[in-house]
Design an enzyme around this catalytic site. Structure first.
Site, mmCIF file in Angstrom:
data_model
loop_
_atom_site.group_PDB
_atom_site.id
_atom_site.type_symbol
_atom_site.label_atom_id
_atom_site.label_comp_id
_atom_site.label_asym_id
_atom_site.label_seq_id
_atom_site.Cartn_x
_atom_site.Cartn_y
_atom_site.Cartn_z
ATOM 1 N N PRO A 26 0.842 -1.201 0.000
ATOM 2 C CA PRO A 26 0.000 0.000 0.000
ATOM 3 C C PRO A 26 0.873 1.246 0.000
ATOM 4 C CG PRO A 26 -0.123 -1.155 2.115
ATOM 5 C CD PRO A 26 0.728 -1.990 1.217
ATOM 6 N N CYS A 111 4.780 2.558 8.731
ATOM 7 C CA CYS A 111 4.891 3.912 8.183
ATOM 8 C C CYS A 111 5.860 4.745 9.030
ATOM 9 C CB CYS A 111 3.519 4.576 8.148
ATOM 10 S SG CYS A 111 3.560 6.238 7.425
#
Length: 379
Positions: A26, A111
């Site tokens: 993603p 992240c």
């Protein structure tokens, strides 16, 4: 074009199986429905949507629901969730199941961007091992038969590696697979991924739980080498497919033991770029779609001998007709340049990870940090 090839067992994530053990990572602003369709047209794999905030989903934010749009033929439908509060993550997963919004949920613990880590999310979260475990368990317990996976990094920095402990806790909680981006959060996307960490993770996790490797896969040869060197069950591809969605065709061929397709000519690259623009327009609308494709153009044309003026004009394109006019100025027979191979996309420099105040004081503190959820909803 050929690379050493090796037939690999299918990748299984819960009840879902794919003969090509490849997952599209993603990527914010990239892996929308249009881009995922383009990649699926090239080759098989699991294709994950952009990161979605659990809060945005629970609040039924309109932007969030636009971001989780899936094609009717997209199977399995894979969604990545971000969150720092176990209750919100649990509610979001329960909503996904009840509304049949996806077939697979991945949790983001990788992240490294400051707006995420400063609230204890993403790559910062596994350091708080009890909070991490609460989040994973909340997701798994609300998912029912739907598989939950995690994606993480080695740790916050070289002095704080968390991946082995986090993987064990996640497996104990019932996750279906574990993916590791073999960099620390402090590295961001700089330097070289440490594939030996993937090998250590594969050795530490029960054989029945797939381990996926991520980091520095820019070609089919890279993917095969990662599998050979680490023993991982599949690979996660991110920056390597930027401007190169045909990488998935290469990966499908390589993992099946077939010769790779010939690299595309400039004319074939231009046709793929145009297809990308059409798909983005169908997903976002004509104006927004054509603006969104601008950021992809430099990646598609990397290494090709194209004048600076034409590159500039392509980067400012504002209609499909204009894109057609400019692409017609390219030499369709120009061969794919060797200099287009290798790293692409963001790399940047390593740096200090931004964390909540006193975050490092007590790794066993299970409490949710104050104001942890992002102040805005959406992805």
């Amino acid at each position: 074009m050929s690379v050493p090839t090796a037939v690999r067992a299918p990748l299984r994530i819960g009840p879902h199986t794919c003969d090509t053990p490849v997952v599209l990572a993603p990527m914010a602003g990239i892996t929308n429905a249009g881009f995922r369709r383009l990649c699926r047209e090239q080759g098989a794999g699991f294709y994950v949507c952009e990161m979605i905030t659990s809060r945005g989903l629970v609040e039924k934010n309109p932007l969030t629901f636009r971001m989780i749009a899936m094609d009717p033929d997209e199977q399995p439908r894979s969604m990545q969730l971000y969150g720092v509060d176990p209750a919100t993550i649990g509610a979001a997963v329960r909503m996904i199941v009840e509304r049949d919004l996806a077939d697979h949920v991945d949790l983001n613990f990788g992240c490294p961007v400051p707006k995420v880590t400063r609230r204890g999310g993403g790559a910062a979260l596994p350091y708080k091992r009890r909070l991490f475990e609460r989040i994973v368990r909340a997701a798994v317990e609300n998912a029912g038969p739907m598989p939950v996976t995690i994606k993480m990094r080695i740790g916050i920095d070289d002095g704080r590696h968390t991946y082995l402990d986090a993987a064990q806790r996640a497996v104990d909680a019932g996750v279906a697979a574990v993916a590791l981006h073999a960099r620390t959060a402090a590295q961001r996307y700089s330097g070289t991924a440490d594939w030996t960490a993937i090998a250590r993770l594969r050795d530490a996790v029960p054989a029945e739980v797939p381990v996926l490797g991520n980091g520095d896969i820019f070609s089919a040869a890279d993917a095969l080498r990662m599998v050979a060197e680490t023993g991982c069950d599949g690979v996660v591809v991110g920056r390597g497919c930027l401007g190169r969605p045909w990488l998935f065709a290469d990966l499908e061929a390589a993992f099946a033991g077939r010769p790779l397709p010939e690299p595309p000519s400039l004319g074939q690259v231009a046709a793929t770029l145009r297809r990308h623009a059409v798909l983005l327009q169908a997903h976002m609308g004509a104006d927004k779609g054509i603006r969104d494709v601008r950021k992809h153009i430099a990646w598609y044309l990397k290494g090709f001998p194209i004048g600076g003026d034409l590159r500039r004009r392509l980067g400012l394109v504002d209609s499909l007709d204009e894109l057609d006019e400019l692409l017609a100025l390219l030499d369709p027979d120009e061969p794919f340049p060797a200099e287009a191979d290798g790293p692409r996309g963001r790399q940047g420099s390593p740096g200090r990870v931004v964390l909540p105040e006193h975050w490092l004081d007590d790794p066993d503190d299970p409490s949710v940090p104050f104001g942890a959820e992002l102040e805005h909803s959406g992805g």
